[in-house]
Write a protein that holds these residues in place. Structure first.
Motif, PDB file in Angstrom:
ATOM      1  N   GLY A 194       0.828  -1.201   0.000  1.00  0.00           N
ATOM      2  CA  GLY A 194       0.000   0.000   0.000  1.00  0.00           C
ATOM      3  C   GLY A 194       0.859   1.246   0.000  1.00  0.00           C
ATOM      4  N   GLU A 195       0.679   2.104   0.999  1.00  0.00           N
ATOM      5  CA  GLU A 195       1.405   3.369   1.061  1.00  0.00           C
ATOM      6  C   GLU A 195       2.723   3.288   1.824  1.00  0.00           C
ATOM      7  N   LEU A 196       3.056   2.123   2.358  1.00  0.00           N
ATOM      8  CA  LEU A 196       4.344   2.002   3.035  1.00  0.00           C
ATOM      9  C   LEU A 196       5.484   2.154   2.024  1.00  0.00           C
ATOM     10  N   PRO A 197       6.576   2.804   2.407  1.00  0.00           N
ATOM     11  CA  PRO A 197       7.612   3.159   1.429  1.00  0.00           C
ATOM     12  C   PRO A 197       8.454   1.970   0.959  1.00  0.00           C
ATOM     13  N   VAL A 198       8.896   2.085  -0.289  1.00  0.00           N
ATOM     14  CA  VAL A 198       9.796   1.125  -0.926  1.00  0.00           C
ATOM     15  C   VAL A 198      10.928   1.926  -1.558  1.00  0.00           C
ATOM     16  N   MET A 199      12.160   1.480  -1.352  1.00  0.00           N
ATOM     17  CA  MET A 199      13.301   2.165  -1.957  1.00  0.00           C
ATOM     18  C   MET A 199      14.207   1.152  -2.632  1.00  0.00           C
ATOM     19  N   PHE A 200      14.798   1.556  -3.746  1.00  0.00           N
ATOM     20  CA  PHE A 200      15.694   0.713  -4.523  1.00  0.00           C
ATOM     21  C   PHE A 200      17.124   1.201  -4.314  1.00  0.00           C
ATOM     22  N   THR A 201      18.024   0.273  -4.016  1.00  0.00           N
ATOM     23  CA  THR A 201      19.397   0.674  -3.716  1.00  0.00           C
ATOM     24  C   THR A 201      20.409  -0.125  -4.526  1.00  0.00           C
ATOM     25  N   SER A 202      21.518   0.538  -4.793  1.00  0.00           N
ATOM     26  CA  SER A 202      22.702  -0.111  -5.355  1.00  0.00           C
ATOM     27  C   SER A 202      23.893   0.434  -4.590  1.00  0.00           C
ATOM     28  N   LEU A 203      24.439  -0.368  -3.707  1.00  0.00           N
ATOM     29  CA  LEU A 203      25.539   0.108  -2.879  1.00  0.00           C
ATOM     30  C   LEU A 203      26.841   0.196  -3.654  1.00  0.00           C
ATOM     31  N   ALA A 204      26.809  -0.223  -4.926  1.00  0.00           N
ATOM     32  CA  ALA A 204      27.966  -0.024  -5.803  1.00  0.00           C
ATOM     33  C   ALA A 204      28.089   1.437  -6.226  1.00  0.00           C
ATOM     34  N   ARG A 205      27.033   2.211  -6.042  1.00  0.00           N
ATOM     35  CA  ARG A 205      27.033   3.638  -6.388  1.00  0.00           C
ATOM     36  C   ARG A 205      27.364   4.462  -5.157  1.00  0.00           C
ATOM     37  N   THR A 206      28.054   5.566  -5.350  1.00  0.00           N
ATOM     38  CA  THR A 206      28.429   6.406  -4.214  1.00  0.00           C
ATOM     39  C   THR A 206      27.209   7.021  -3.530  1.00  0.00           C
TER      40      THR A 206
END
Length: 228
Positions: A194-206
């Motif tokens: 629903g409205e709970l947040p989702v974030m996409f990450t790539s720790l290879a990026r600074t």
């Protein structure tokens, strides 16, 4: 490609600056997720991002080792005295959900020896999609999954995916190599959360952890508003 992000941007450097807070309990954020999803790397990246102006500490959980804590110490993300390990001796979720006494003792020790602290990150050992933290242990929960485990993970749900305060989908730089559809993962995550947040990450990026760090600052800002 548009990926689903649902989060508010807090004021710059939300939360209290170093050395200006009174002595009281720190905000506690738990990080859970399956083995190999990147929890420890996420903790390390958050420490590097937030340590400049916040006082942090970390509690790691492993069944029989201190491996995650030792990795963080070797990476010098915080002074060694700000990192401690809990050896759970049982399934990882036991120490973060069922019998949280060892984690509470570790937190108390960190606050007594190194306080006042702004934020304590509590990392679970690798667990499955049912992993959740006791509300008596943490104030907010991050659940970390990764694209290499399959783009059907958000669709499968489970309490970790559906109820965590923040879902992090990690290692998006690998998506094209493992055939994961990020747009499908975003849509499935939204359908589950629903409205709970989702974030996409790539720790290879600074800048790969920046949004998650902003979210953590927002939690501090919201907490400070409720405790003033």
């Amino acid at each position: 490609m548009h990926l689903y992000h649902e989060h508010a941007t807090p004021p710059p450097h939300a939360g209290s600056p170093k050395h200006t807070r009174g002595r009281h309990s720190a905000l506690r954020i738990g990080l859970g997720g399956p083995v190999g999803s990147g929890k420890t790397a996420t903790v390390a990246a958050l420490c590097r991002s937030l340590n400049e102006d916040l006082d942090l500490a970390v509690v790691t959980n492993d069944i029989y080792t201190r491996e995650d804590a030792e990795f963080l110490i070797q990476e010098a993300v915080l002074p060694p005295e700000r990192i401690t390990a809990v050896e759970t001796g049982a399934c990882p979720h036991t120490a973060i959900r069922d019998d949280i006494s060892a984690n509470l003792e570790a937190i108390e020790t960190l606050e007594n020896s190194g306080g006042p602290l702004d934020l304590i990150l509590v990392e679970s050992g690798g667990d499955n999609l049912t992993a959740t933290f006791s509300q008596g242990l943490v104030d907010a929960q991050i659940f970390v999954i990764d694209v290499a485990a399959g783009d059907d993970i958000p669709r499968k749900g489970g309490p970790g995916v559906t109820t965590a305060d923040l879902l992090v989908i990690n290692k998006i730089d690998l998506a094209r190599y493992v055939g994961s559809d990020l747009e499908a993962m975003a849509n499935d995550a939204k359908a589950q959360r629903g409205e709970l947040p989702v974030m996409f990450t790539s720790l290879a990026r600074t800048d790969g952890i920046d949004e998650v760090a902003q979210w953590a600052r927002q939690q501090l800002h919201l907490r400070s508003r409720h405790t003033v």
